[in-house]
Design a protein around this motif. Structure first.
Motif, PDB file in Angstrom:
ATOM      1  N   ALA D 112      55.133 -46.315 -12.341  1.00 35.64           N
ATOM      2  CA  ALA D 112      54.333 -47.272 -11.569  1.00 35.64           C
ATOM      3  C   ALA D 112      53.038 -46.625 -11.084  1.00 35.64           C
ATOM      4  O   ALA D 112      51.980 -47.250 -11.078  1.00 35.64           O
ATOM      5  CB  ALA D 112      55.156 -47.793 -10.392  1.00 35.64           C
ATOM      6  N   GLU D 113      53.121 -45.362 -10.700  1.00 32.93           N
ATOM      7  CA  GLU D 113      51.940 -44.629 -10.219  1.00 32.93           C
ATOM      8  C   GLU D 113      50.855 -44.553 -11.289  1.00 32.93           C
ATOM      9  O   GLU D 113      49.660 -44.561 -10.995  1.00 32.93           O
ATOM     10  CB  GLU D 113      52.378 -43.215  -9.794  1.00 32.93           C
ATOM     11  CG  GLU D 113      51.275 -42.229  -9.484  1.00 32.93           C
ATOM     12  CD  GLU D 113      50.501 -42.567  -8.234  1.00 32.93           C
ATOM     13  OE1 GLU D 113      51.025 -43.344  -7.424  1.00 32.93           O
ATOM     14  OE2 GLU D 113      49.362 -42.078  -8.084  1.00 32.93           O
ATOM     15  N   ARG D 114      51.297 -44.468 -12.552  1.00 29.86           N
ATOM     16  CA  ARG D 114      50.330 -44.351 -13.647  1.00 29.86           C
ATOM     17  C   ARG D 114      49.684 -45.681 -14.026  1.00 29.86           C
ATOM     18  O   ARG D 114      48.700 -45.703 -14.763  1.00 29.86           O
ATOM     19  CB  ARG D 114      51.038 -43.815 -14.892  1.00 29.86           C
ATOM     20  CG  ARG D 114      51.451 -42.378 -14.800  1.00 29.86           C
ATOM     21  CD  ARG D 114      52.044 -41.985 -16.160  1.00 29.86           C
ATOM     22  NE  ARG D 114      52.957 -40.884 -16.010  1.00 29.86           N
ATOM     23  CZ  ARG D 114      54.087 -40.747 -16.679  1.00 29.86           C
ATOM     24  NH1 ARG D 114      54.444 -41.678 -17.558  1.00 29.86           N
ATOM     25  NH2 ARG D 114      54.859 -39.705 -16.483  1.00 29.86           N
ATOM     26  N   ALA D 115      50.273 -46.788 -13.578  1.00 27.37           N
ATOM     27  CA  ALA D 115      49.714 -48.101 -13.927  1.00 27.37           C
ATOM     28  C   ALA D 115      48.365 -48.292 -13.239  1.00 27.37           C
ATOM     29  O   ALA D 115      48.085 -47.668 -12.212  1.00 27.37           O
ATOM     30  CB  ALA D 115      50.688 -49.196 -13.499  1.00 27.37           C
ATOM     31  N   LYS D 116      47.542 -49.148 -13.806  1.00 24.31           N
ATOM     32  CA  LYS D 116      46.252 -49.452 -13.185  1.00 24.31           C
ATOM     33  C   LYS D 116      46.460 -50.013 -11.784  1.00 24.31           C
ATOM     34  O   LYS D 116      47.471 -50.646 -11.508  1.00 24.31           O
ATOM     35  CB  LYS D 116      45.494 -50.475 -14.041  1.00 24.31           C
ATOM     36  CG  LYS D 116      44.901 -49.869 -15.295  1.00 24.31           C
ATOM     37  CD  LYS D 116      44.107 -50.917 -16.064  1.00 24.31           C
ATOM     38  CE  LYS D 116      43.702 -50.377 -17.441  1.00 24.31           C
ATOM     39  NZ  LYS D 116      43.366 -51.461 -18.367  1.00 24.31           N
ATOM     40  N   LYS D 117      45.463 -49.784 -10.925  1.00 25.03           N
ATOM     41  CA  LYS D 117      45.601 -50.165  -9.517  1.00 25.03           C
ATOM     42  C   LYS D 117      45.881 -51.653  -9.336  1.00 25.03           C
ATOM     43  O   LYS D 117      46.571 -52.058  -8.416  1.00 25.03           O
ATOM     44  CB  LYS D 117      44.319 -49.780  -8.740  1.00 25.03           C
ATOM     45  CG  LYS D 117      44.181 -48.271  -8.530  1.00 25.03           C
ATOM     46  CD  LYS D 117      45.364 -47.685  -7.754  1.00 25.03           C
ATOM     47  CE  LYS D 117      45.412 -46.159  -7.885  1.00 25.03           C
ATOM     48  NZ  LYS D 117      46.755 -45.607  -7.559  1.00 25.03           N
ATOM     49  N   ASP D 118      45.285 -52.498 -10.222  1.00 22.16           N
ATOM     50  CA  ASP D 118      45.455 -53.940 -10.039  1.00 22.16           C
ATOM     51  C   ASP D 118      46.481 -54.539 -11.000  1.00 22.16           C
ATOM     52  O   ASP D 118      46.575 -55.758 -11.130  1.00 22.16           O
ATOM     53  CB  ASP D 118      44.101 -54.637 -10.214  1.00 22.16           C
ATOM     54  CG  ASP D 118      43.493 -54.317 -11.589  1.00 22.16           C
ATOM     55  OD1 ASP D 118      44.029 -53.421 -12.282  1.00 22.16           O
ATOM     56  OD2 ASP D 118      42.491 -54.955 -11.951  1.00 22.16           O
ATOM     57  N   ALA D 119      47.256 -53.678 -11.657  1.00 27.23           N
ATOM     58  CA  ALA D 119      48.264 -54.185 -12.589  1.00 27.23           C
ATOM     59  C   ALA D 119      49.341 -54.951 -11.820  1.00 27.23           C
ATOM     60  O   ALA D 119      49.745 -54.544 -10.739  1.00 27.23           O
ATOM     61  CB  ALA D 119      48.899 -53.024 -13.353  1.00 27.23           C
ATOM     62  N   THR D 120      49.785 -56.056 -12.393  1.00 24.78           N
ATOM     63  CA  THR D 120      50.864 -56.828 -11.757  1.00 24.78           C
ATOM     64  C   THR D 120      52.153 -56.739 -12.562  1.00 24.78           C
ATOM     65  O   THR D 120      53.135 -57.421 -12.248  1.00 24.78           O
ATOM     66  CB  THR D 120      50.458 -58.310 -11.619  1.00 24.78           C
ATOM     67  OG1 THR D 120      50.183 -58.804 -12.940  1.00 24.78           O
ATOM     68  CG2 THR D 120      49.229 -58.458 -10.739  1.00 24.78           C
ATOM     69  N   GLY D 121      52.125 -55.909 -13.607  1.00 25.62           N
ATOM     70  CA  GLY D 121      53.329 -55.755 -14.411  1.00 25.62           C
ATOM     71  C   GLY D 121      53.320 -54.426 -15.140  1.00 25.62           C
ATOM     72  O   GLY D 121      52.264 -53.814 -15.334  1.00 25.62           O
ATOM     73  N   LEU D 122      54.518 -53.959 -15.482  1.00 24.59           N
ATOM     74  CA  LEU D 122      54.660 -52.766 -16.317  1.00 24.59           C
ATOM     75  C   LEU D 122      55.210 -53.225 -17.650  1.00 24.59           C
ATOM     76  O   LEU D 122      56.308 -53.799 -17.705  1.00 24.59           O
ATOM     77  CB  LEU D 122      55.666 -51.793 -15.690  1.00 24.59           C
ATOM     78  CG  LEU D 122      55.236 -50.937 -14.519  1.00 24.59           C
ATOM     79  CD1 LEU D 122      56.455 -50.218 -13.950  1.00 24.59           C
ATOM     80  CD2 LEU D 122      54.185 -49.917 -14.956  1.00 24.59           C
ATOM     81  N   ARG D 123      54.488 -52.973 -18.735  1.00 29.08           N
ATOM     82  CA  ARG D 123      54.986 -53.345 -20.046  1.00 29.08           C
ATOM     83  C   ARG D 123      56.209 -52.489 -20.405  1.00 29.08           C
ATOM     84  O   ARG D 123      56.110 -51.264 -20.472  1.00 29.08           O
ATOM     85  CB  ARG D 123      53.863 -53.146 -21.089  1.00 29.08           C
ATOM     86  CG  ARG D 123      54.245 -53.396 -22.537  1.00 29.08           C
ATOM     87  CD  ARG D 123      54.744 -54.808 -22.840  1.00 29.08           C
ATOM     88  NE  ARG D 123      53.991 -55.903 -22.292  1.00 29.08           N
ATOM     89  CZ  ARG D 123      53.015 -56.560 -22.925  1.00 29.08           C
ATOM     90  NH1 ARG D 123      52.700 -56.221 -24.163  1.00 29.08           N
ATOM     91  NH2 ARG D 123      52.373 -57.556 -22.358  1.00 29.08           N
ATOM     92  N   LEU D 124      57.324 -53.130 -20.611  1.00 32.23           N
ATOM     93  CA  LEU D 124      58.546 -52.388 -20.966  1.00 32.23           C
ATOM     94  C   LEU D 124      58.533 -52.034 -22.447  1.00 32.23           C
ATOM     95  O   LEU D 124      57.953 -52.779 -23.261  1.00 32.23           O
ATOM     96  CB  LEU D 124      59.778 -53.222 -20.615  1.00 32.23           C
ATOM     97  CG  LEU D 124      59.973 -53.443 -19.112  1.00 32.23           C
ATOM     98  CD1 LEU D 124      61.143 -54.397 -18.841  1.00 32.23           C
ATOM     99  CD2 LEU D 124      60.230 -52.108 -18.391  1.00 32.23           C
ATOM    100  N   PRO D 125      59.142 -50.930 -22.835  1.00 26.29           N
ATOM    101  CA  PRO D 125      59.114 -50.544 -24.249  1.00 26.29           C
ATOM    102  C   PRO D 125      59.937 -51.530 -25.085  1.00 26.29           C
ATOM    103  O   PRO D 125      60.991 -51.991 -24.655  1.00 26.29           O
ATOM    104  CB  PRO D 125      59.750 -49.151 -24.253  1.00 26.29           C
ATOM    105  CG  PRO D 125      60.570 -49.084 -23.006  1.00 26.29           C
ATOM    106  CD  PRO D 125      59.885 -49.969 -22.002  1.00 26.29           C
ATOM    107  N   ALA D 126      59.432 -51.806 -26.281  1.00 28.91           N
ATOM    108  CA  ALA D 126      60.094 -52.774 -27.162  1.00 28.91           C
ATOM    109  C   ALA D 126      61.209 -52.086 -27.932  1.00 28.91           C
ATOM    110  O   ALA D 126      61.169 -51.980 -29.153  1.00 28.91           O
ATOM    111  CB  ALA D 126      59.062 -53.396 -28.101  1.00 28.91           C
TER     112      ALA D 126
END
Lengths: 213, 213, 213, 213
Positions: D112-126
């Protein structure tokens, strides 16, 4: 099972914590030492050189805070932990401390290794888990006190005493470089909880590859 | 529970260590082998090809140090570990060694892989934990002896014997590249403690991404 | 404790392996599936959708190798694992296979992800541990067969069958990308041992950050 | 052992899950909170400030979904978890949710820390494991809802309620930055399975060093 560690007699609780920490790899070989206050002036501490996964209640000595005198030992050959001086400093300096736990954690040693040579603290990550140290701020800037390691434990103890005499640390914990964390708490369970919290925070730092100091 | 491993009969202690090491991932499949001296001239060693999480006391053979002869075996089909020759060399070379433990650790293999091709030692980190090998110096420079792996175990054993004949290693341990560490000690508990210590040191090195050799 | 897994009835052994693998994180949620031959023409396989840490002997179905027909089921609502087709292919192709274990391992998925898009194998590291697959060479060049993942399991099974019809793999194991390894062996204990070995090799690769394919 | 968690009374199941998650390092100190519906309008939730490895059935309070009123508490000093408001939002919003589990995972916080500051989701691996969230697509593009952390839990709860009112998430889970995941399910066992699945997916992401957001 006792509901919490504080429901056990102190030496039984310490032996249980030692088995637990050993199983998690925080007390490899005979490393680490654990103590709990018996009363305001004395504390039980692990005997030196014992494998921590296999302590029993006879593997503790009763030590006087003010002068380090061994007041009680069941096995005559037992000597108190080589790091008893550090426990004495903490009990003398912090009357509210009732237990004091010291282990060795690879991630903790690595994070300290990456800190600047003259750093006196490790900035802990401002994540939710830090509330476990009773820090209730939105973006807390909290440092874990960092000390140099010395072959002469009395020197480490003196450094700790001198620093904490000047100012109380932000967390009830400290880290000795190339060595490991020591955590204290208002009860055995509290110290145990905080040790887990600190391990979590340091593991986070190690993986985040932060280079603070 | 016996207070320490040395309170158990040697084969029971070895079976317990094998379960413990297997559970930690240091004896995957049937990998690794463990031994303990029965007397000055003989040692018990794990039978070849057994899953290490499920040994019983019948899964050991009594081997003579000087010539490797199997003096006692309970299950007629059992053969001594393929690496018995290495144990023999260590017991012959170090009369004080009473137990000898060999496992496989991913981090150990990785650290060895990163060492220079002609390196004969791995510099261990100068951290507190190294005191577990009875090294009491401020900034110890200690190398773990490093050996090449060969399909022919007798060749590994001969290399070890030749090197240690010239000079005693700084630690009671060695590492075979692409393979794993072997640790010995003055008792079963001592060897167990030292194996844990070495694993800690090698895990530290692996994470520190040190490239020494 | 039974001395080895082969001393247990097959379903009891499979339930024990499932608890073990679940505890190690290789069967998260209801992922993975395990089977063992009942006789040359049938095998027991885990029911679909069960949490693998909590199987009992009623959570298995007896399936016929040649056509996949369910010959016996204790709980009428149980369906065989969605990946039964893969087990059938392996039992049909390899008469010596007596057990077949499939789990999910983060490191395995990561190593496969790094392989080239058209790679059909993962080069396993030439370390001692590979002897656990009966490979006795000085510097073995051994590939773990690598297959594409498909939503349609029958397509994966057909790919495996087609490839192995042409040539027998160097190890009794395969990897499906973005999914996990499947390992078979000459007995339940043998398959269990080999699964551990493969996990060790893939964990080594993941940490070595090798980018082979 | 009960065959599955749903065979246990809800508080016994929650205490068992807490011990399990604590042992895996997902509930360090007193972190995390767990709940299960008692009926459509009430749920049992862990008391605040308890060490999660040592809960008993008295360490839960019965809370009303609609207004958060504590309807039953055995130990008068117990207070419901500080994050009860989040559980209430989820039970109110999703009638099919029968259990709700919140823990702290180092890898989750790092991803989560690595996600962009304004991201509203984390893409899960497929990867295959995502089927554990009932997602049956060849290359699913699924986001784990991501929320900002606030000292004021009511604010987190309001954010969650507002977002999920607009659209139902693709998975029965969410992540609060610098904090941890919350997972719900159609039963206690289902929530437990899904928590394991999410941990697997986030550990995969952490190791893959993906920087999505």
């Amino acid at each position: 099972m006792a509901n919490i560690l504080d429901d056990l007699p102190p030496r039984a609780a310490l032996a249980e914590i030692a088995r637990d920490f050993h199983a998690r790899g925080w007390m490899a070989g005979t490393a680490g030492n654990l103590s709990a206050r018996a009363d305001d002036e004395h504390f039980w501490i692990t005997a030196s050189g014992k494998p921590k996964g296999r302590l029993d209640e006879l593997d503790f000595l009763l030590v006087r805070v003010k002068d380090g005198e061994v007041v009680e030992r069941v096995r005559p050959e037992n000597k108190p932990s080589a790091e008893t001086a550090i426990h004495r400093v903490l009990y003398a300096r912090f009357p509210e401390a009732r237990a004091c736990l010291h282990g060795h954690i690879v991630e903790a040693a690595l994070v300290a290794e990456r800190a600047k040579k003259d750093a006196t603290g490790l900035r802990l990550p401002a994540i939710e888990m830090i509330k476990g140290f009773d820090i209730w701020q939105q973006n807390p800037k909290v440092d874990l006190p960092l000390f140099a390691n010395h072959l002469d434990v009395a020197k480490i103890a003196a450094d700790i005493d001198k620093r904490f005499k000047k100012s109380k640390p932000a967390v009830t914990a400290l880290m000795v470089r190339a060595h490991g964390p020591t955590v204290w708490g208002a009860s055995l369970q509290d110290a145990y909880n905080r040790f887990e919290i600190l391990e979590y925070l340091l593991r986070y730092l190690a993986q985040a590859r932060a280079r603070r100091g």
